[in-house]
Design a protein around this motif. Structure first.
Motif, PDB file in Angstrom:
ATOM      1  N   GLY A  63     -19.365  -5.969  -8.710  1.00  0.00           N
ATOM      2  CA  GLY A  63     -19.099  -6.289 -10.142  1.00  0.00           C
ATOM      3  C   GLY A  63     -20.048  -6.732 -10.764  1.00  0.00           C
ATOM      4  O   GLY A  63     -21.055  -7.507 -10.501  1.00  0.00           O
ATOM      5  N   TRP A  64     -20.032  -6.710 -12.118  1.00  0.00           N
ATOM      6  CA  TRP A  64     -20.959  -7.464 -12.981  1.00  0.00           C
ATOM      7  C   TRP A  64     -21.490  -8.817 -12.800  1.00  0.00           C
ATOM      8  O   TRP A  64     -22.469  -9.159 -12.790  1.00  0.00           O
ATOM      9  N   ALA A  65     -20.348  -9.636 -12.601  1.00  0.00           N
ATOM     10  CA  ALA A  65     -20.355 -11.035 -12.276  1.00  0.00           C
ATOM     11  C   ALA A  65     -21.268 -11.362 -11.172  1.00  0.00           C
ATOM     12  O   ALA A  65     -22.301 -12.146 -10.899  1.00  0.00           O
ATOM     13  N   ASP A  66     -21.074 -10.764 -10.020  1.00  0.00           N
ATOM     14  CA  ASP A  66     -21.994 -10.832  -8.776  1.00  0.00           C
ATOM     15  C   ASP A  66     -23.294 -10.312  -9.160  1.00  0.00           C
ATOM     16  O   ASP A  66     -24.366 -11.025  -8.510  1.00  0.00           O
ATOM     17  N   ARG A  67     -23.298  -9.372  -9.822  1.00  0.00           N
ATOM     18  CA  ARG A  67     -24.680  -8.840 -10.075  1.00  0.00           C
ATOM     19  C   ARG A  67     -25.434  -9.938 -10.969  1.00  0.00           C
ATOM     20  O   ARG A  67     -26.524 -10.006 -10.864  1.00  0.00           O
ATOM     21  N   LEU A  68     -24.898 -10.457 -11.983  1.00  0.00           N
ATOM     22  CA  LEU A  68     -25.553 -11.340 -12.636  1.00  0.00           C
ATOM     23  C   LEU A  68     -26.031 -12.618 -12.088  1.00  0.00           C
ATOM     24  O   LEU A  68     -27.003 -12.989 -12.067  1.00  0.00           O
ATOM     25  N   PRO A 115     -35.377 -21.500  -6.855  1.00  0.00           N
ATOM     26  CA  PRO A 115     -35.902 -21.697  -5.588  1.00  0.00           C
ATOM     27  C   PRO A 115     -34.791 -21.026  -4.545  1.00  0.00           C
ATOM     28  O   PRO A 115     -33.681 -21.213  -4.874  1.00  0.00           O
ATOM     29  N   PRO A 116     -35.384 -20.539  -3.506  1.00  0.00           N
ATOM     30  CA  PRO A 116     -34.560 -19.837  -2.486  1.00  0.00           C
ATOM     31  C   PRO A 116     -33.253 -21.037  -1.866  1.00  0.00           C
ATOM     32  O   PRO A 116     -33.839 -22.147  -1.788  1.00  0.00           O
ATOM     33  N   GLY A 117     -32.124 -20.534  -1.926  1.00  0.00           N
ATOM     34  CA  GLY A 117     -31.064 -21.599  -1.381  1.00  0.00           C
ATOM     35  C   GLY A 117     -30.337 -22.543  -2.583  1.00  0.00           C
ATOM     36  O   GLY A 117     -29.588 -23.373  -2.088  1.00  0.00           O
ATOM     37  N   GLU A 118     -30.929 -22.452  -3.617  1.00  0.00           N
ATOM     38  CA  GLU A 118     -30.672 -23.861  -4.425  1.00  0.00           C
ATOM     39  C   GLU A 118     -29.393 -23.119  -5.488  1.00  0.00           C
ATOM     40  O   GLU A 118     -28.973 -23.910  -6.252  1.00  0.00           O
ATOM     41  N   PHE A 119     -29.320 -21.642  -5.606  1.00  0.00           N
ATOM     42  CA  PHE A 119     -28.379 -21.311  -6.614  1.00  0.00           C
ATOM     43  C   PHE A 119     -26.896 -21.138  -5.942  1.00  0.00           C
ATOM     44  O   PHE A 119     -26.694 -20.745  -4.669  1.00  0.00           O
ATOM     45  N   ARG A 120     -25.833 -21.605  -6.672  1.00  0.00           N
ATOM     46  CA  ARG A 120     -24.358 -21.760  -6.051  1.00  0.00           C
ATOM     47  C   ARG A 120     -23.691 -20.783  -7.052  1.00  0.00           C
ATOM     48  O   ARG A 120     -24.039 -20.732  -8.242  1.00  0.00           O
ATOM     49  N   TYR A 121     -22.907 -19.939  -6.282  1.00  0.00           N
ATOM     50  CA  TYR A 121     -21.851 -19.235  -7.112  1.00  0.00           C
ATOM     51  C   TYR A 121     -20.351 -19.268  -6.727  1.00  0.00           C
ATOM     52  O   TYR A 121     -20.030 -19.168  -5.446  1.00  0.00           O
ATOM     53  N   ALA A 122     -19.742 -18.915  -7.802  1.00  0.00           N
ATOM     54  CA  ALA A 122     -18.138 -19.125  -7.393  1.00  0.00           C
ATOM     55  C   ALA A 122     -17.557 -17.720  -8.509  1.00  0.00           C
ATOM     56  O   ALA A 122     -17.929 -17.507  -9.496  1.00  0.00           O
ATOM     57  N   ASN A 123     -16.752 -17.033  -7.818  1.00  0.00           N
ATOM     58  CA  ASN A 123     -15.906 -16.000  -8.633  1.00  0.00           C
ATOM     59  C   ASN A 123     -14.435 -16.064  -8.304  1.00  0.00           C
ATOM     60  O   ASN A 123     -13.992 -15.818  -7.219  1.00  0.00           O
ATOM     61  N   LEU A 124     -13.612 -16.622  -9.213  1.00  0.00           N
ATOM     62  CA  LEU A 124     -12.404 -16.838  -9.075  1.00  0.00           C
ATOM     63  C   LEU A 124     -11.601 -15.997  -9.795  1.00  0.00           C
ATOM     64  O   LEU A 124     -10.211 -15.961  -9.575  1.00  0.00           O
ATOM     65  N   ALA A 125     -12.014 -14.784 -10.484  1.00  0.00           N
ATOM     66  CA  ALA A 125     -11.403 -14.007 -11.003  1.00  0.00           C
ATOM     67  C   ALA A 125     -10.385 -13.118 -10.146  1.00  0.00           C
ATOM     68  O   ALA A 125     -10.699 -12.655  -8.980  1.00  0.00           O
ATOM     69  N   VAL A 126      -9.132 -12.778 -10.737  1.00  0.00           N
ATOM     70  CA  VAL A 126      -8.353 -12.089  -9.860  1.00  0.00           C
ATOM     71  C   VAL A 126      -7.649 -10.913 -10.973  1.00  0.00           C
ATOM     72  O   VAL A 126      -7.249 -11.462 -11.982  1.00  0.00           O
ATOM     73  N   ARG A 127      -7.560  -9.667 -10.331  1.00  0.00           N
ATOM     74  CA  ARG A 127      -6.995  -8.598 -10.968  1.00  0.00           C
ATOM     75  C   ARG A 127      -5.627  -9.042 -11.551  1.00  0.00           C
ATOM     76  O   ARG A 127      -4.674  -9.422 -11.019  1.00  0.00           O
TER      77      ARG A 127
END
Length: 260
Positions: free
Chosen positions: A35-40, A49-61
């Motif tokens: 999805g677009w959020a993962d792609r963003l 820098p490698p390894g420094e970015f953190r991401y969460a996706n809590l969206a639910v259909r």
């Protein structure tokens, strides 16, 4: 399509919302949806820098605005990410008798709460649905809600991904077979648009024309419409009549801020 002012490096991102942000119909690694959020998130990680970015996706259909606020916003208070995308209210607007003015009031209350915990809040307007069966009848209601969203963004300093302006979404290839969720290519275009709204440089144009393709004949369109009604419209109506949601028993695919 003006870009939001350039933002400092974003090292953490949490995405809130419903099926649009969960990424339905965009197959990803391991059988999950991308999805677009993962792609963003991937584009933003490329700025760090490698390894420094953190991401969460809590969206639910299937989630309504109040459910998103109750279930997902508290995680933002705990995590305090640099960026949160908040795309909500679409399922409320789809419901008969819904009032865009009232939905927008509840949306802004949530934005005010998010602004206290996140560095930047990104919101998305709704798509122009004039080319979509069934949803085209809600175009006026969606446009009214969009007007509120732009005003909310102005009042609260939010970045805006203006999906209504994406003319590429008028092409049938932008939509999956259910004509409600985006195709993988469209998810990529939304990610590019969101990145631009955040001041992140992108090499591709979100609204680039689609390649030429075969134009379906009236007979082919009729057969497609019948198949769509059987496979998607009738089951969707059935769930509404039974008071069920496609998100029942579904959990967030990435509920915590973790390295990408």
């Amino acid at each position: 399509m003006a870009d939001h002012q350039e933002t400092p490096a974003l090292r953490s991102y949490a995405a809130l919302g419903d099926s649009f942000t969960e990424g339905l119909d965009d197959p990803g690694p391991g059988g999950a949806f991308a999805g677009w959020a993962d792609r963003l998130a991937g584009l933003l990680a490329g700025q760090c820098p490698p390894g420094e970015f953190r991401y969460a996706n809590l969206a639910v259909r299937g989630r309504l605005l109040d459910q998103i606020v109750a279930e997902q916003v508290p995680e933002i208070r705990r995590a305090g990410p640099d960026l949160v995308s908040f795309c909500a209210g679409g399922n409320d607007i789809l419901r008969p008798g819904s009032d865009p003015d009232e939905v927008a009031e509840r949306f802004e209350a949530a934005v005010l709460e998010l602004r206290e915990s996140a560095g930047t809040v990104l919101i998305c307007t709704g798509f122009d649905t004039r080319a979509l069966p069934v949803l085209r009848h809600l175009r006026g209601r969606i446009a009214t809600y969009n007007g509120h969203l732009r005003a909310i963004a102005d009042r609260n300093g939010c970045a805006v991904a203006d999906l209504w302006s994406l003319r590429a979404m008028h092409d049938r290839r932008a939509w999956s077979d259910d004509r409600l969720h985006l195709s993988p290519e469209a998810h990529q275009r939304v990610a590019l648009l969101a990145a631009r709204a955040l001041g992140v440089p992108v090499a591709e144009e979100p609204d680039a024309p689609w390649p030429a393709q075969h134009t379906p004949t009236p007979g082919e369109l009729r057969r497609e419409n019948v198949q769509w009604a059987r496979s998607h419209l009738l089951p969707w109506v059935g769930r509404r009549l039974r008071g069920e949601s496609s998100g029942d028993h579904v959990e967030a695919k990435r509920p915590h801020l973790l390295p990408l």
